[in-house]
Scaffold this active site. Sequence first.
Site, short mmCIF file in Angstrom:
data_model
loop_
_atom_site.label_atom_id
_atom_site.label_comp_id
_atom_site.label_asym_id
_atom_site.label_seq_id
_atom_site.Cartn_x
_atom_site.Cartn_y
_atom_site.Cartn_z
N THR A 74 0.82 -1.20 0.00
CA THR A 74 0.00 0.00 0.00
C THR A 74 0.86 1.26 0.00
O THR A 74 1.97 1.27 0.56
CB THR A 74 -0.92 0.02 1.23
OG1 THR A 74 -1.57 1.29 1.33
CG2 THR A 74 -0.15 -0.20 2.53
N TYR B 281 -1.83 0.14 10.01
CA TYR B 281 -2.05 -0.57 8.76
C TYR B 281 -0.84 -0.42 7.84
O TYR B 281 -0.26 -1.41 7.38
CB TYR B 281 -3.31 -0.04 8.07
CG TYR B 281 -3.45 -0.47 6.63
CD1 TYR B 281 -3.53 -1.81 6.29
CD2 TYR B 281 -3.50 0.48 5.60
CE1 TYR B 281 -3.66 -2.21 4.96
CE2 TYR B 281 -3.63 0.09 4.28
CZ TYR B 281 -3.70 -1.24 3.97
OH TYR B 281 -3.81 -1.64 2.65
#
Length: 328
Positions: free
Chosen positions: A118, A142
């Site tokens: 990501t 995350y």
Amino acid sequence: MAGKVLVTGGAGYVGAHACKALARAGFTPVVFDNLSTGWAEAVKWGPLVRGDLMDRAAIDAALAEHRPVAVMHFAALSLVGESMRDPGRYWRVNIGGALNLLEGCAAAGVRNFVFSSTCATYGDQDGVLLTEETPQRPINAYGGSKLAIEGMLRDFGAAFGIAHVIFRYFNVAGADPEGEIGEQHRPETHLIPLMLDAVAGRRPALSVFGTDYPTPDGTCVRDYVHVADLAEAHVLGLRHLMQGRGNGVFCLGTGRGFSVREVIEASRAVTNREVPVLIAGRRPGDAAALVSSSSRAVQELGWEPRHSTLRQMIGDAWAWAQKPGFGA
């Protein structure tokens, strides 16, 4: 056929689209998913193995039975806000699951690994076009967990010869242009489906989290990539590995960011309906602007984000939103 590929999280949004792209390319996708957020109805192009990445024995059994030529790893907890409130869960599940999977691959002799990372690994870097060389400074658990897995891949590559491709992307949007699968999360947190739910009257309004960011209109700016283009990039990454071209890290974006307000305006043009909006405060962990280059993926993989216009992404998502959907 070109062989089987174990796709973790293949019953989810991006994973399911990757499975369709794999099947079109001649591979057999074997979905490994605990269905906590995925949908069995989205598994259309190969077998479904119900299993959890925290269960090493289940991973070993799937690898032994199907003997895949590669693994594509999508399965992860991925809610930024939740990762800020409960970071331990993200470190435990995302890191622990990836470790079990990589140890299973090492033991089973699987030497090709495609990882869904990501742009959240970069943190908040306003005014910067993110590239593979941009320093990574995640601002939430995350992004931190995904960055740790990138490091894990390098270590397992050095120790066991597992070749890997890492894709860093941020906002995935749209739905299968042919209408077979689409975006449906439990709960839904992504801007475009939330917006279209508000347009369709399935929720009272779209919440806009923050209007005081240092961006042209005060709302967050993101680079959106069509899910079909993203899926195709993963197939190209797999071919890169299977051709023996070595490890690779690739950012996937269009190089053009859109603010929340710009997405809302585009929705009005596509749907010809107003978007009911509720202004709310900022969410912890949200970066002001994330825009990604994809020049390396274009040059080295031959990737072409041909569906990634805001009009097509919203249009395909709107067409999917008219269907009953999974679990209906």
